[in-house]
Design a protein around this motif. Sequence first.
Motif, PDB file in Angstrom:
ATOM      1  N   LEU A 156      12.550   6.772   5.174  1.00 35.92           N
ATOM      2  CA  LEU A 156      11.676   5.818   5.867  1.00 35.92           C
ATOM      3  C   LEU A 156      12.537   4.868   6.695  1.00 35.92           C
ATOM      4  CD1 LEU A 156       8.927   4.527   6.415  1.00 35.92           C
ATOM      5  CD2 LEU A 156       9.192   3.204   4.305  1.00 35.92           C
ATOM      6  N   GLN A 157      12.433   4.979   7.999  1.00 37.13           N
ATOM      7  CA  GLN A 157      13.210   4.136   8.896  1.00 37.13           C
ATOM      8  C   GLN A 157      12.302   3.120   9.582  1.00 37.13           C
ATOM      9  OE1 GLN A 157      16.772   4.481   9.182  1.00 37.13           O
ATOM     10  NE2 GLN A 157      16.183   5.591   7.323  1.00 37.13           N
ATOM     11  N   ALA A 158      12.913   2.044  10.074  1.00 35.55           N
ATOM     12  CA  ALA A 158      12.163   0.965  10.706  1.00 35.55           C
ATOM     13  C   ALA A 158      13.024   0.359  11.810  1.00 35.55           C
ATOM     14  CB  ALA A 158      11.787  -0.098   9.661  1.00 35.55           C
ATOM     15  N   PRO A 159      12.448  -0.507  12.641  1.00 33.52           N
ATOM     16  CA  PRO A 159      13.245  -1.131  13.706  1.00 33.52           C
ATOM     17  C   PRO A 159      14.375  -1.992  13.138  1.00 33.52           C
ATOM     18  CG  PRO A 159      10.901  -1.439  14.083  1.00 33.52           C
ATOM     19  CD  PRO A 159      11.040  -0.898  12.701  1.00 33.52           C
ATOM     20  N   PHE A 160      15.419  -2.176  13.934  1.00 33.26           N
ATOM     21  CA  PHE A 160      16.476  -3.108  13.565  1.00 33.26           C
ATOM     22  C   PHE A 160      15.893  -4.510  13.540  1.00 33.26           C
ATOM     23  CE2 PHE A 160      19.059   0.386  15.314  1.00 33.26           C
ATOM     24  CZ  PHE A 160      19.991   0.525  14.285  1.00 33.26           C
ATOM     25  N   ARG A 161      16.305  -5.306  12.562  1.00 31.21           N
ATOM     26  CA  ARG A 161      15.796  -6.653  12.408  1.00 31.21           C
ATOM     27  C   ARG A 161      16.844  -7.672  12.854  1.00 31.21           C
ATOM     28  NH1 ARG A 161      14.187  -3.575   8.085  1.00 31.21           N
ATOM     29  NH2 ARG A 161      12.019  -3.697   7.421  1.00 31.21           N
ATOM     30  N   ALA A 197       7.360  -4.100   8.610  1.00 26.42           N
ATOM     31  CA  ALA A 197       6.750  -4.436   7.324  1.00 26.42           C
ATOM     32  C   ALA A 197       7.231  -3.524   6.204  1.00 26.42           C
ATOM     33  CB  ALA A 197       5.223  -4.358   7.420  1.00 26.42           C
ATOM     34  N   TYR A 198       7.809  -2.372   6.554  1.00 24.81           N
ATOM     35  CA  TYR A 198       8.184  -1.388   5.550  1.00 24.81           C
ATOM     36  C   TYR A 198       9.656  -1.526   5.157  1.00 24.81           C
ATOM     37  CZ  TYR A 198       3.807   0.883   6.788  1.00 24.81           C
ATOM     38  OH  TYR A 198       2.487   1.140   7.004  1.00 24.81           O
ATOM     39  N   PRO A 199       9.990  -1.135   3.916  1.00 30.04           N
ATOM     40  CA  PRO A 199      11.389  -1.176   3.475  1.00 30.04           C
ATOM     41  C   PRO A 199      12.182  -0.013   4.060  1.00 30.04           C
ATOM     42  CG  PRO A 199      10.022  -0.235   1.748  1.00 30.04           C
ATOM     43  CD  PRO A 199       9.076  -0.670   2.840  1.00 30.04           C
ATOM     44  N   MET A 253       0.827  -1.205   0.000  1.00 30.91           N
ATOM     45  CA  MET A 253       0.000   0.000   0.000  1.00 30.91           C
ATOM     46  C   MET A 253       0.863   1.258   0.000  1.00 30.91           C
ATOM     47  SD  MET A 253      -2.994  -1.212   2.645  1.00 30.91           S
ATOM     48  CE  MET A 253      -3.873   0.330   2.523  1.00 30.91           C
ATOM     49  N   LEU A 254       2.000   1.188   0.713  1.00 32.11           N
ATOM     50  CA  LEU A 254       2.919   2.328   0.717  1.00 32.11           C
ATOM     51  C   LEU A 254       3.424   2.608  -0.693  1.00 32.11           C
ATOM     52  CD1 LEU A 254       4.770   4.398   2.194  1.00 32.11           C
ATOM     53  CD2 LEU A 254       6.453   2.550   2.364  1.00 32.11           C
ATOM     54  N   MET A 302       3.937   7.738  -1.696  1.00 24.91           N
ATOM     55  CA  MET A 302       4.332   8.656  -0.642  1.00 24.91           C
ATOM     56  C   MET A 302       5.857   8.816  -0.581  1.00 24.91           C
ATOM     57  SD  MET A 302       3.348   8.686   3.415  1.00 24.91           S
ATOM     58  CE  MET A 302       4.663   7.591   3.950  1.00 24.91           C
ATOM     59  N   LEU A 303       6.594   7.733  -0.845  1.00 26.23           N
ATOM     60  CA  LEU A 303       8.052   7.831  -0.820  1.00 26.23           C
ATOM     61  C   LEU A 303       8.559   8.827  -1.864  1.00 26.23           C
ATOM     62  CD1 LEU A 303       9.250   4.144  -0.247  1.00 26.23           C
ATOM     63  CD2 LEU A 303       9.358   6.063   1.344  1.00 26.23           C
TER      64      LEU A 303
END
Length: 261
Positions: A167-172, A160-162, A131-132, A137-138
């Motif tokens: 656009l940042q996300a938690p460390f995996r 779930a996001y790249p 959906m992003l 939006m990016l």
Amino acid sequence: MSSFKEVREMLLLNHDMKVINDEELLLLLDDNTSRNPEFNYENYQRFNLDEIQEPECRAEFRFNKNDIPVLAEVLGLPETFRCSQRTVANKLEGLCMLLRRTAYPCRYSDLIPRFGRPVPELKGRKHDAGMLRDSHMLDDLELHAYSPTGQVMCVYGDRAYPLRAHLQAPFRAGARALTPAMELYNKNMSKVRTSVEWIFGDVINSFKSLDFKNNLKIGLSTIGKMYVVCAIIRNALTCMYGNQTSAFFAVEPPSVHEYFS
């Protein structure tokens, strides 16, 4: 979107900080209690056929481990499967999903421990990352998301996001375990992300018609328009009376005239 567990932890923290009183805590905890089991796919590793024991292979997939690549070859399967919502899986994982799903009756949620994927990916349904991308939006962030001094500004999402500059996300957790600093970062950002998402609950709690699922049917109701209208009205309420999010971040909302000008 945050899990019920994360929201409840944040509510308890706000109660300790005297942001909400006992009565508000009880009401909010009740509103944020899941009526369905929570499936934490992040707690499981992605599918790796080499790590599965032979008895498990026979029980779950009905084939010996060494025979599954042979089956994929004779079926002429492509190296990767790409679903319409852009989920990607290699041919062995895709084949094993099919075998596991058809070996005996099961729910999609039963596949999570084996494949380490959320239910929308297992069902081939569009999820947040898809959906992003469709929202573009990016592209807008790359054009406009900069501070007055030219510094890159970003938004924060879940796993779930790249990962992108904007656009940042938690460390995996992957081949290497997370360091204490990474775990602390994930914990702190999760609390902030949860508080930002309170407004989604505000919309539903303010306009209960949106939560009356029996009366909301795609094709028969203008669900999208209904939600947008209610969200705008909820924003107007925030401008006039504030909300929990603005109080938590100590940010004064704009006046209703500024918002609609």
